[in-house]
Design an enzyme around this catalytic site. Sequence first.
Site, PDB file in Angstrom:
ATOM      1  CE  LYS A   1      -3.795   2.301   2.099  1.00 18.70           C
ATOM      2  NZ  LYS A   1      -4.631   2.671   4.127  1.00 18.70           N
TER       3      LYS A   1
ATOM      4  CE  LYS B   1      -6.494   2.009  -0.986  1.00 15.85           C
ATOM      5  NZ  LYS B   1      -6.756   1.715   0.578  1.00 15.85           N
TER       6      LYS B   1
HETATM    7  C1  PBG Z   1      -7.022   4.035   5.596  1.00 19.14           C
HETATM    8  C2  PBG Z   1      -7.087   3.860   4.228  1.00 19.14           C
HETATM    9  C3  PBG Z   1      -6.997   4.256   3.204  1.00 19.14           C
HETATM   10  C4  PBG Z   1      -7.747   3.657   2.965  1.00 19.14           C
HETATM   11  C5  PBG Z   1      -8.404   2.607   2.546  1.00 19.14           C
HETATM   12  N1  PBG Z   1      -8.039   2.493   3.775  1.00 19.14           N
HETATM   13  C6  PBG Z   1      -6.783   5.661   2.851  1.00 19.14           C
HETATM   14  C7  PBG Z   1      -5.959   5.987   3.566  1.00 19.14           C
HETATM   15  O1  PBG Z   1      -4.801   5.080   3.333  1.00 19.14           O
HETATM   16  O2  PBG Z   1      -5.419   7.227   4.383  1.00 19.14           O
HETATM   17  C8  PBG Z   1      -8.307   4.260   0.458  1.00 19.14           C
HETATM   18  C9  PBG Z   1      -9.012   3.866  -0.444  1.00 19.14           C
HETATM   19  C10 PBG Z   1      -9.494   4.492  -1.452  1.00 19.14           C
HETATM   20  O3  PBG Z   1      -8.962   6.240  -1.589  1.00 19.14           O
HETATM   21  O4  PBG Z   1     -10.733   4.584  -1.315  1.00 19.14           O
HETATM   22  N2  PBG Z   1      -6.185   2.707   6.311  1.00 19.14           N
END
Ligand code: PBG
Length: 325
Positions: free
Chosen positions: A196, A249
């Site tokens: 991520k 991601k």
């Molecule tokens: C945070 C989380 C995020 C997303 C899913 N879980 C955002 C972040 O890491 O700040 C993003 C999903 C999206 O942008 O569609 N645990």
Amino acid sequence: MYLQRRNRILRQSPAIRSLVAETVLTPNDFIAPIFIDEGENVKTEIASMPNYFRCSLDLTVKEVKELWSMGIKSVLLFVKADDETKDNKGTEAINPNGLMQRSIRAIKDAVPEMVVMTDVALDPYSSFGHDGIVEGGEIVNDATVEVLAQMSVSHAEAGADIVAPSDMMDGRIAAIRQALEQSNFTKTGIMAYSAKYASCFYGPFRDALDSAPGFGDKKTYQMDYANRQEAIKETIMDVEEGADIVMVKPALSYLDIIREVKNAVDVPVSCYNISGEYAMIKAAAKMGWIDEEKAIIETLTSMKRAGADLIATYFAKDAVRLLNH
Ligand code: PBG
């Protein structure tokens, strides 16, 4: 002109193209993310995600029934916690009667066969908007992992099929697996957000849950987008620690990573077609600059072609409708 090979032969009609298509999307590819709010009969459009909504549980249950009837078999739950419940310990995250736990129970009651996945991270519950516990301006790893393990058990108790840690702390997959085993949740899966990246494309999601970091950024735990090798290290470690599914991601700017991860591991690979990717297509389509329907199918197909076995996408319903006609 004499040519031994003419590649256009296999492109000359829709029928022949469909016969040789290497990648075909089906409803089984999709995970539908769901944003849940407290209250009743609440349906709020997310400003930066046109036609995507945060709904109270009563409406969410209806939505999940509809998703199931369309052939979508998995939902990924996110809740918007009330401001008063937020602290720096994740107290609300492990509340057996928290919105997440109530939502899991209600959805599994209404549509028992739906594969319910749950977000595991502290940001919606954090007074700092960070994915972990904050001490002296730092996001501390080990104390956070303890709460994430408890949170995962709490989701499993409520009936979650798969917990999905999105926090990027070190060692959390092993800790979650151990906690699930110790509590005898031997059928609960783990979908690890393994690679991520710290991405600017999460902005609309943070609007949806009011979860933007109160200070700094997430670069001490989410990955640097300059890195590819590191994604392989992260995913292999997560598989060794017990992940059933790994995730890359975001998706669109990371198709190379999806392919490399797919080649490196022997578990299903998912990717997250995130909020900013949704917003870009919606915005360009609204301006009349691209064809929204074609952009949805082309981008989702590219993710599957890159190697994604599963795609979490806000376009899940749209895509299924488009595939059906
Ligand atoms: C945070 C989380 C995020 C997303 C899913 N879980 C955002 C972040 O890491 O700040 C993003 C999903 C999206 O942008 O569609 N645990």
